[in-house]
Design an enzyme around this catalytic site. Structure first.
Site, PDB file in Angstrom:
ATOM      1  N   CYS A 154      67.644  46.604  15.510  1.00  0.00           N
ATOM      2  CA  CYS A 154      68.349  47.891  15.625  1.00  0.00           C
ATOM      3  C   CYS A 154      67.492  48.970  16.274  1.00  0.00           C
ATOM      4  O   CYS A 154      68.004  50.015  16.668  1.00  0.00           O
ATOM      5  CB  CYS A 154      68.820  48.364  14.252  1.00  0.00           C
ATOM      6  SG  CYS A 154      70.082  47.298  13.548  1.00  0.00           S
TER       7      CYS A 154
ATOM      8  N   HIS B 267      70.100  56.277  14.846  1.00  0.00           N
ATOM      9  CA  HIS B 267      70.717  54.946  14.711  1.00  0.00           C
ATOM     10  C   HIS B 267      71.827  55.048  13.673  1.00  0.00           C
ATOM     11  O   HIS B 267      71.695  55.730  12.660  1.00  0.00           O
ATOM     12  CB  HIS B 267      69.660  53.936  14.278  1.00  0.00           C
ATOM     13  CG  HIS B 267      70.236  52.597  13.945  1.00  0.00           C
ATOM     14  ND1 HIS B 267      71.141  51.964  14.774  1.00  0.00           N
ATOM     15  CD2 HIS B 267      70.063  51.779  12.875  1.00  0.00           C
ATOM     16  CE1 HIS B 267      71.478  50.806  14.227  1.00  0.00           C
ATOM     17  NE2 HIS B 267      70.846  50.679  13.075  1.00  0.00           N
TER      18      HIS B 267
ATOM     19  N   ASN C  21      77.722  49.691  12.524  1.00  0.00           N
ATOM     20  CA  ASN C  21      76.361  49.548  13.037  1.00  0.00           C
ATOM     21  C   ASN C  21      76.376  48.595  14.231  1.00  0.00           C
ATOM     22  O   ASN C  21      76.586  47.395  14.067  1.00  0.00           O
ATOM     23  CB  ASN C  21      75.454  49.017  11.917  1.00  0.00           C
ATOM     24  CG  ASN C  21      74.003  48.863  12.342  1.00  0.00           C
ATOM     25  OD1 ASN C  21      73.688  48.955  13.525  1.00  0.00           O
ATOM     26  ND2 ASN C  21      73.138  48.632  11.380  1.00  0.00           N
TER      27      ASN C  21
HETATM   28  C1  LIG Z   1      74.316  47.676   2.202  1.00  0.00           C
HETATM   29  C2  LIG Z   1      74.550  48.910   1.335  1.00  0.00           C
HETATM   30  C3  LIG Z   1      75.705  49.701   1.902  1.00  0.00           C
HETATM   31  C4  LIG Z   1      74.880  48.458  -0.076  1.00  0.00           C
HETATM   32  O1  LIG Z   1      75.070  49.587  -0.903  1.00  0.00           O
HETATM   33  P1  LIG Z   1      74.545  49.595  -2.402  1.00  0.00           P
HETATM   34  O2  LIG Z   1      75.025  50.822  -3.031  1.00  0.00           O
HETATM   35  O3  LIG Z   1      73.069  49.336  -2.333  1.00  0.00           O
HETATM   36  O4  LIG Z   1      75.332  48.371  -3.021  1.00  0.00           O
HETATM   37  P2  LIG Z   1      74.742  47.078  -3.743  1.00  0.00           P
HETATM   38  O5  LIG Z   1      74.139  46.149  -2.742  1.00  0.00           O
HETATM   39  O6  LIG Z   1      73.883  47.562  -4.869  1.00  0.00           O
HETATM   40  O7  LIG Z   1      76.051  46.414  -4.300  1.00  0.00           O
HETATM   41  C5  LIG Z   1      76.750  47.016  -5.367  1.00  0.00           C
HETATM   42  C6  LIG Z   1      77.912  46.134  -5.766  1.00  0.00           C
HETATM   43  O8  LIG Z   1      78.896  46.115  -4.725  1.00  0.00           O
HETATM   44  C7  LIG Z   1      79.248  44.763  -4.421  1.00  0.00           C
HETATM   45  N1  LIG Z   1      79.534  44.668  -3.000  1.00  0.00           N
HETATM   46  C8  LIG Z   1      78.660  44.410  -1.999  1.00  0.00           C
HETATM   47  N2  LIG Z   1      79.314  44.410  -0.822  1.00  0.00           N
HETATM   48  C9  LIG Z   1      80.591  44.696  -1.072  1.00  0.00           C
HETATM   49  C10 LIG Z   1      81.726  44.841  -0.280  1.00  0.00           C
HETATM   50  N3  LIG Z   1      81.683  44.721   1.052  1.00  0.00           N
HETATM   51  N4  LIG Z   1      82.898  45.145  -0.883  1.00  0.00           N
HETATM   52  C11 LIG Z   1      82.983  45.293  -2.201  1.00  0.00           C
HETATM   53  N5  LIG Z   1      81.932  45.150  -3.030  1.00  0.00           N
HETATM   54  C12 LIG Z   1      80.750  44.855  -2.467  1.00  0.00           C
HETATM   55  C13 LIG Z   1      78.040  43.957  -4.797  1.00  0.00           C
HETATM   56  O9  LIG Z   1      78.418  42.629  -5.065  1.00  0.00           O
HETATM   57  C14 LIG Z   1      77.575  44.683  -6.048  1.00  0.00           C
HETATM   58  O10 LIG Z   1      78.366  44.275  -7.122  1.00  0.00           O
HETATM   59  P3  LIG Z   1      77.708  43.987  -8.560  1.00  0.00           P
HETATM   60  O11 LIG Z   1      77.068  45.267  -8.976  1.00  0.00           O
HETATM   61  O12 LIG Z   1      78.884  43.581  -9.398  1.00  0.00           O
HETATM   62  O13 LIG Z   1      76.725  42.890  -8.313  1.00  0.00           O
HETATM   63  C15 LIG Z   1      73.290  49.800   1.320  1.00  0.00           C
HETATM   64  O14 LIG Z   1      72.268  49.179   0.588  1.00  0.00           O
HETATM   65  C16 LIG Z   1      72.785  50.109   2.689  1.00  0.00           C
HETATM   66  O15 LIG Z   1      73.430  50.792   3.446  1.00  0.00           O
HETATM   67  N6  LIG Z   1      71.560  49.653   3.016  1.00  0.00           N
HETATM   68  C17 LIG Z   1      70.957  49.908   4.286  1.00  0.00           C
HETATM   69  C18 LIG Z   1      71.582  49.024   5.286  1.00  0.00           C
HETATM   70  C19 LIG Z   1      71.091  49.298   6.637  1.00  0.00           C
HETATM   71  O16 LIG Z   1      70.851  50.415   6.990  1.00  0.00           O
HETATM   72  N7  LIG Z   1      70.994  48.216   7.398  1.00  0.00           N
HETATM   73  C20 LIG Z   1      70.739  48.218   8.767  1.00  0.00           C
HETATM   74  C21 LIG Z   1      69.410  48.721   9.110  1.00  0.00           C
HETATM   75  S1  LIG Z   1      69.247  48.482  10.813  1.00  0.00           S
END
Ligand SMILES: CC(C)(COP(=O)(O)OP(=O)(O)OC[C@H]1O[C@@H](n2cnc3c(N)ncnc32)[C@H](O)[C@@H]1OP(=O)(O)O)[C@@H](O)C(=O)NCCC(=O)NCCS
Length: 318
Positions: free
Chosen positions: A112, A245, A275
């Site tokens: 990215c 980004h 993204n």
């Molecule tokens: C990926 C991201 C959105 C996840 O958000 P989060 O608040 O950390 O969510 P979590 O991973 O803790 O998941 C929370 C819950 O949602 C659930 N979940 C995950 N994806 C889901 C989806 N698409 N739909 C519904 N539920 C989902 C998980 O299973 C988890 O459930 P549980 O608590 O019962 O186990 C966040 O961590 C993020 O944006 N990270 C950075 C990503 C990024 O920038 N990547 C690219 C860099 S180049």
């Protein structure tokens, strides 16, 4: 010599997929995706919309915007994590599709952050006189490397391409003021694609520990912003636009707040594009230039973080 941004352009695939449409096949919801990421929809490429095809369309748009003929281009640097082939580089295919047979062309792999790396390379070539007119492209088809059974990643990404035409200009004119690049392979295991042509025993799908990436993004991008300003003897109030980004609106908002910028000075496309990895910064830049928000003479701070980890910034006067 300074690298002037002569033109910008973008391309998005024909097919737009909303969160609600995705929720028909993936166990997710518009409410979950939007509240965690700010994403409402993404564009997904058809088989014909290859990495080279989209990169070429974006490049053509940047050339049109600059009023420069393709024949004047003497280098093409294309950032991608999703090339059409192991080789030739996608940049070489773009060169061919633009009808060019002179100059040089290669791809950059920095996930990215690829577009920032490509800009830094192009800026160095211009400063050292190796090239005068360079197409810098980010083009990605992440839909081909997503695990569509993994709802924690497949809802986050989209396809597209963006391009910037850089041209040599006078040292005291507008253009790229600085680029800063970083990498730390100690974090290779938190965001990666588990396979490629050299490792056919693996699936080749994107894998991410989202919350760890989130933590690194906020701290490392904040440091990158400070580094860019300090290197140029500038302060937050000098920045007219943040073009970040586009991974997650919460990370983008945190960087805007750090710079003390009102939300209308932060370019956001993650809601509509999701993204698009190396394409996200040039796509956002092209959108804000073409709709008249970013004007000549204004100071633009671009930053990105991606798998590697890789991260960095580019500061430019438009
Ligand atoms: C990926 C991201 C959105 C996840 O958000 P989060 O608040 O950390 O969510 P979590 O991973 O803790 O998941 C929370 C819950 O949602 C659930 N979940 C995950 N994806 C889901 C989806 N698409 N739909 C519904 N539920 C989902 C998980 O299973 C988890 O459930 P549980 O608590 O019962 O186990 C966040 O961590 C993020 O944006 N990270 C950075 C990503 C990024 O920038 N990547 C690219 C860099 S180049």
């Amino acid at each position: 010599m300074r690298s002037r941004i002569a033109g910008v352009g973008g391309y998005l695939p024909q097919r737009c997929v909303t969160n609600d449409e995705l929720a028909l096949t993936v166990d997710t919801s518009d409410e979950w995706i939007f509240s965690r990421t700010g994403i409402r929809q993404r564009y997904l490429a058809s088989p014909e919309e290859t990495c080279a095809f989209m990169g070429t369309r974006a490049a053509e748009a940047a050339l049109r915007h600059a009023g420069v003929a393709a024949g004047d281009v003497d280098a093409i640097i294309l950032a991608t994590a999703t090339p059409d082939e192991a080789f030739p580089a996608t940049a070489v295919h773009v060169q061919g599709q633009l009808g060019l047979s002179t100059g040089f062309a290669f791809d950059v792999s920095a996930a990215c952050c690829g577009f920032i790396y490509a800009m830094a390379a192009a800026d160095s070539f211009i400063r050292t006189g190796m090239a005068r007119t360079i197409l810098v492209i980010g083009s990605e088809v992440y839909s081909r490397i997503l695990n569509w059974n993994d709802r924690t990643t497949c809802v986050l990404f989209g396809d597209g391409a963006g391009a910037v035409l850089l041209q040599a200009g006078p040292d005291d004119g507008p253009g790229i003021l600085s680029t800063h690049l970083h990498a730390n392979g100690a974090y290779a295991g938190i965001l990666y694609v588990d396979g490629a042509v050299g490792r056919k025993d693996r699936s080749g799908h994107l894998v991410m520990k989202g919350s760890e990436v989130f933590r690194h993004a906020v701290t490392k991008l904040a440091a990158a912003v400070d580094e860019a300003l300090a290197a140029n003897g500038l302060t937050q109030s000098d920045v007219d636009w943040l073009v970040p980004h586009q991974a997650n609106s919460r990370i983008i908002d945190a960087m805007g707040r750090k710079l003390g910028l009102p939300p209308e000075r932060v370019v956001v496309t993650v809601d509509r594009h999701a993204n698009t990895s190396a394409a996200s910064v040039p796509l956002a830049l092209a959108e804000a230039v073409h709709d008249g928000r970013i004007k000549r003479g204004e100071l633009i701070l671009m930053e990105a973080l991606g798998g590697g980890l890789t991260w960095g910034s580019a500061l430019a006067r438009f």
